[in-house]
Design a protein around this motif. Structure first.
Motif, PDB file in Angstrom:
ATOM      1  N   VAL A  47       0.853  -1.182   0.000  1.00 24.32           N
ATOM      2  CA  VAL A  47       0.000   0.000   0.000  1.00 24.32           C
ATOM      3  C   VAL A  47       0.892   1.235   0.000  1.00 24.32           C
ATOM      4  CG1 VAL A  47      -1.807   1.269   1.184  1.00 24.32           C
ATOM      5  CG2 VAL A  47      -1.809  -1.240   1.224  1.00 24.32           C
ATOM      6  N   GLU A  48       0.832   1.974  -1.122  1.00 23.71           N
ATOM      7  CA  GLU A  48       1.638   3.176  -1.252  1.00 23.71           C
ATOM      8  C   GLU A  48       0.865   4.400  -0.786  1.00 23.71           C
ATOM      9  OE1 GLU A  48       2.587   0.683  -5.065  1.00 23.71           O
ATOM     10  OE2 GLU A  48       0.812   1.218  -3.886  1.00 23.71           O
ATOM     11  N   SER A  49       1.594   5.399  -0.322  1.00 21.11           N
ATOM     12  CA  SER A  49       0.996   6.666   0.070  1.00 21.11           C
ATOM     13  C   SER A  49       2.032   7.765  -0.077  1.00 21.11           C
ATOM     14  CB  SER A  49       0.487   6.599   1.511  1.00 21.11           C
ATOM     15  OG  SER A  49       1.567   6.343   2.399  1.00 21.11           O
ATOM     16  N   GLY A  50       1.552   9.013  -0.034  1.00 19.62           N
ATOM     17  CA  GLY A  50       2.463  10.148  -0.016  1.00 19.62           C
ATOM     18  C   GLY A  50       2.575  10.921  -1.313  1.00 19.62           C
ATOM     19  N   GLY A  51       1.899  10.468  -2.350  1.00 10.81           N
ATOM     20  CA  GLY A  51       1.955  11.201  -3.600  1.00 10.81           C
ATOM     21  C   GLY A  51       1.189  12.506  -3.520  1.00 10.81           C
ATOM     22  N   GLY A  52       1.289  13.301  -4.591  1.00  6.42           N
ATOM     23  CA  GLY A  52       0.556  14.554  -4.623  1.00  6.42           C
ATOM     24  C   GLY A  52       1.104  15.487  -5.679  1.00  6.42           C
ATOM     25  N   LEU A  53       0.674  16.738  -5.580  1.00  6.66           N
ATOM     26  CA  LEU A  53       1.100  17.785  -6.507  1.00  6.66           C
ATOM     27  C   LEU A  53       2.160  18.649  -5.817  1.00  6.66           C
ATOM     28  CD1 LEU A  53       0.773  19.529  -9.095  1.00  6.66           C
ATOM     29  CD2 LEU A  53      -1.078  20.726  -7.891  1.00  6.66           C
ATOM     30  N   VAL A  54       3.259  18.852  -6.509  1.00  8.14           N
ATOM     31  CA  VAL A  54       4.340  19.649  -5.937  1.00  8.14           C
ATOM     32  C   VAL A  54       4.957  20.491  -7.039  1.00  8.14           C
ATOM     33  CG1 VAL A  54       6.060  17.818  -6.277  1.00  8.14           C
ATOM     34  CG2 VAL A  54       6.414  19.531  -4.492  1.00  8.14           C
ATOM     35  N   GLN A  96      12.337   9.147  -0.471  1.00 12.65           N
ATOM     36  CA  GLN A  96      12.418  10.593  -0.293  1.00 12.65           C
ATOM     37  C   GLN A  96      12.840  11.197  -1.623  1.00 12.65           C
ATOM     38  OE1 GLN A  96      11.748  12.613   2.445  1.00 12.65           O
ATOM     39  NE2 GLN A  96      12.116  14.297   1.014  1.00 12.65           N
ATOM     40  N   MET A  97      12.026  12.085  -2.139  1.00 13.81           N
ATOM     41  CA  MET A  97      12.278  12.682  -3.446  1.00 13.81           C
ATOM     42  C   MET A  97      12.480  14.180  -3.279  1.00 13.81           C
ATOM     43  SD  MET A  97       9.504  10.579  -5.745  1.00 13.81           S
ATOM     44  CE  MET A  97       8.103  11.424  -5.026  1.00 13.81           C
ATOM     45  N   ASN A  98      13.661  14.643  -3.587  1.00 17.70           N
ATOM     46  CA  ASN A  98      14.006  16.062  -3.488  1.00 17.70           C
ATOM     47  C   ASN A  98      14.303  16.634  -4.864  1.00 17.70           C
ATOM     48  OD1 ASN A  98      13.880  15.845  -0.642  1.00 17.70           O
ATOM     49  ND2 ASN A  98      16.038  15.265  -0.530  1.00 17.70           N
ATOM     50  N   THR A  99      14.289  17.931  -4.935  1.00 21.43           N
ATOM     51  CA  THR A  99      14.592  18.646  -6.184  1.00 21.43           C
ATOM     52  C   THR A  99      13.796  18.041  -7.349  1.00 21.43           C
ATOM     53  OG1 THR A  99      16.865  18.790  -5.290  1.00 21.43           O
ATOM     54  CG2 THR A  99      16.476  19.718  -7.454  1.00 21.43           C
ATOM     55  N   LEU A 100      12.516  17.905  -7.136  1.00 23.77           N
ATOM     56  CA  LEU A 100      11.671  17.253  -8.136  1.00 23.77           C
ATOM     57  C   LEU A 100      11.592  18.064  -9.418  1.00 23.77           C
ATOM     58  CD1 LEU A 100       8.979  15.911  -5.710  1.00 23.77           C
ATOM     59  CD2 LEU A 100      10.189  14.512  -7.392  1.00 23.77           C
ATOM     60  N   LYS A 101      11.498  17.339 -10.524  1.00 23.35           N
ATOM     61  CA  LYS A 101      11.417  17.935 -11.852  1.00 23.35           C
ATOM     62  C   LYS A 101      10.097  17.526 -12.510  1.00 23.35           C
ATOM     63  CE  LYS A 101      16.401  17.192 -12.432  1.00 23.35           C
ATOM     64  NZ  LYS A 101      17.453  16.548 -13.275  1.00 23.35           N
ATOM     65  N   PRO A 102       9.624  18.295 -13.460  1.00 23.67           N
ATOM     66  CA  PRO A 102       8.388  17.898 -14.157  1.00 23.67           C
ATOM     67  C   PRO A 102       8.472  16.494 -14.762  1.00 23.67           C
ATOM     68  CG  PRO A 102       8.910  20.174 -14.660  1.00 23.67           C
ATOM     69  CD  PRO A 102      10.070  19.636 -13.863  1.00 23.67           C
ATOM     70  N   GLU A 103       9.646  16.092 -15.187  1.00 25.73           N
ATOM     71  CA  GLU A 103       9.786  14.764 -15.783  1.00 25.73           C
ATOM     72  C   GLU A 103       9.715  13.635 -14.751  1.00 25.73           C
ATOM     73  OE1 GLU A 103      11.798  17.410 -16.213  1.00 25.73           O
ATOM     74  OE2 GLU A 103      13.925  16.805 -16.320  1.00 25.73           O
ATOM     75  N   ASP A 104       9.653  13.972 -13.460  1.00 26.70           N
ATOM     76  CA  ASP A 104       9.430  12.956 -12.439  1.00 26.70           C
ATOM     77  C   ASP A 104       7.947  12.621 -12.293  1.00 26.70           C
ATOM     78  OD1 ASP A 104      11.937  14.607 -10.498  1.00 26.70           O
ATOM     79  OD2 ASP A 104      12.171  12.728 -11.615  1.00 26.70           O
ATOM     80  N   THR A 105       7.100  13.371 -12.969  1.00 31.88           N
ATOM     81  CA  THR A 105       5.666  13.117 -12.914  1.00 31.88           C
ATOM     82  C   THR A 105       5.352  11.718 -13.415  1.00 31.88           C
ATOM     83  OG1 THR A 105       5.085  15.452 -13.166  1.00 31.88           O
ATOM     84  CG2 THR A 105       3.421  13.833 -13.815  1.00 31.88           C
ATOM     85  N   ALA A 106       4.671  10.944 -12.587  1.00 28.40           N
ATOM     86  CA  ALA A 106       4.366   9.553 -12.919  1.00 28.40           C
ATOM     87  C   ALA A 106       3.545   8.951 -11.787  1.00 28.40           C
ATOM     88  CB  ALA A 106       5.652   8.738 -13.097  1.00 28.40           C
ATOM     89  N   VAL A 107       3.049   7.752 -12.023  1.00 29.93           N
ATOM     90  CA  VAL A 107       2.503   6.949 -10.939  1.00 29.93           C
ATOM     91  C   VAL A 107       3.647   6.107 -10.399  1.00 29.93           C
ATOM     92  CG1 VAL A 107       0.826   5.198 -10.243  1.00 29.93           C
ATOM     93  CG2 VAL A 107       0.220   6.895 -11.989  1.00 29.93           C
ATOM     94  N   TYR A 108       3.845   6.158  -9.099  1.00 26.35           N
ATOM     95  CA  TYR A 108       4.936   5.443  -8.453  1.00 26.35           C
ATOM     96  C   TYR A 108       4.383   4.202  -7.771  1.00 26.35           C
ATOM     97  CZ  TYR A 108       8.192   9.205  -9.404  1.00 26.35           C
ATOM     98  OH  TYR A 108       9.009  10.116 -10.043  1.00 26.35           O
ATOM     99  N   THR A 129       2.755  14.395  -9.200  1.00 20.42           N
ATOM    100  CA  THR A 129       2.689  15.392 -10.264  1.00 20.42           C
ATOM    101  C   THR A 129       3.560  16.572  -9.888  1.00 20.42           C
ATOM    102  OG1 THR A 129       0.416  14.736 -10.799  1.00 20.42           O
ATOM    103  CG2 THR A 129       1.174  16.865 -11.632  1.00 20.42           C
ATOM    104  N   VAL A 130       4.507  16.873 -10.757  1.00 16.17           N
ATOM    105  CA  VAL A 130       5.416  17.990 -10.527  1.00 16.17           C
ATOM    106  C   VAL A 130       5.097  19.061 -11.565  1.00 16.17           C
ATOM    107  CG1 VAL A 130       7.811  18.727 -10.267  1.00 16.17           C
ATOM    108  CG2 VAL A 130       7.165  16.357  -9.740  1.00 16.17           C
ATOM    109  N   SER A 131       4.516  20.133 -11.095  1.00 19.08           N
ATOM    110  CA  SER A 131       4.063  21.170 -12.014  1.00 19.08           C
ATOM    111  C   SER A 131       3.940  22.495 -11.291  1.00 19.08           C
ATOM    112  CB  SER A 131       2.704  20.778 -12.617  1.00 19.08           C
ATOM    113  OG  SER A 131       2.192  21.822 -13.420  1.00 19.08           O
ATOM    114  N   SER A 132       4.179  23.577 -12.013  1.00 15.48           N
ATOM    115  CA  SER A 132       3.993  24.905 -11.443  1.00 15.48           C
ATOM    116  C   SER A 132       2.589  25.428 -11.773  1.00 15.48           C
ATOM    117  CB  SER A 132       5.058  25.859 -11.968  1.00 15.48           C
ATOM    118  OG  SER A 132       5.077  25.883 -13.384  1.00 15.48           O
TER     119      SER A 132
END
Length: 114
Positions: free
Chosen positions: A5-12, A81-93, A111-114
């Motif tokens: 069971v995964e958790s912690g995703g979101g928009l950043v 732990q995911m730092n310095t996220l980029k738009p290309e990291d957008t995906a289902v994990y 989702t990594v988006s401004s």
């Protein structure tokens, strides 16, 4: 039967951080290599990082230095732990147990988006 069971995703925003968690049951967690994969629609799932029972880690090149995989055997959990996220990291994990075929969790959207 394995359950992940995964958790912690979101928009950043780009440059931000997220921490994903995966709770595992139905396996002998302490001796299992654990992994995180990600998938963009239309593409195959790709390995992001893995951690062995002994704590040895492997990362795909484009996340090295930005992502950190860790495990807590007492809690039967693996984190990313995911730092310095980029738009290309957008995906289902997805969390995965490489030694158990088709042991995918339900996934968590990042989702990594401004």
């Amino acid at each position: 039967q394995v359950q992940l069971v995964e958790s912690g995703g979101g928009l950043v925003q780009p440059g931000g951080s997220l921490r994903l968690s995966c709770a595992a049951s139905g396996i002998i967690f302490s001796i299992s290599t654990m992994a995180w994969y990600r998938q963009v629609p239309g593409n195959q799932r790709e390995l992001v990082a893995s951690i062995s029972s002994g704590g040895n880690t492997v990362y795909v090149d484009d996340v090295k230095g930005r992502f950190t995989i860790s495990r807590d055997n007492a809690k039967r959990a693996v984190s990313l732990q995911m730092n310095t996220l980029k738009p290309e990291d957008t995906a289902v994990y997805y969390c995965y147990v490489p030694s158990i075929r088709n042991s995918w969790g339900q996934g968590t959207q990042v989702t990594v988006s401004s």
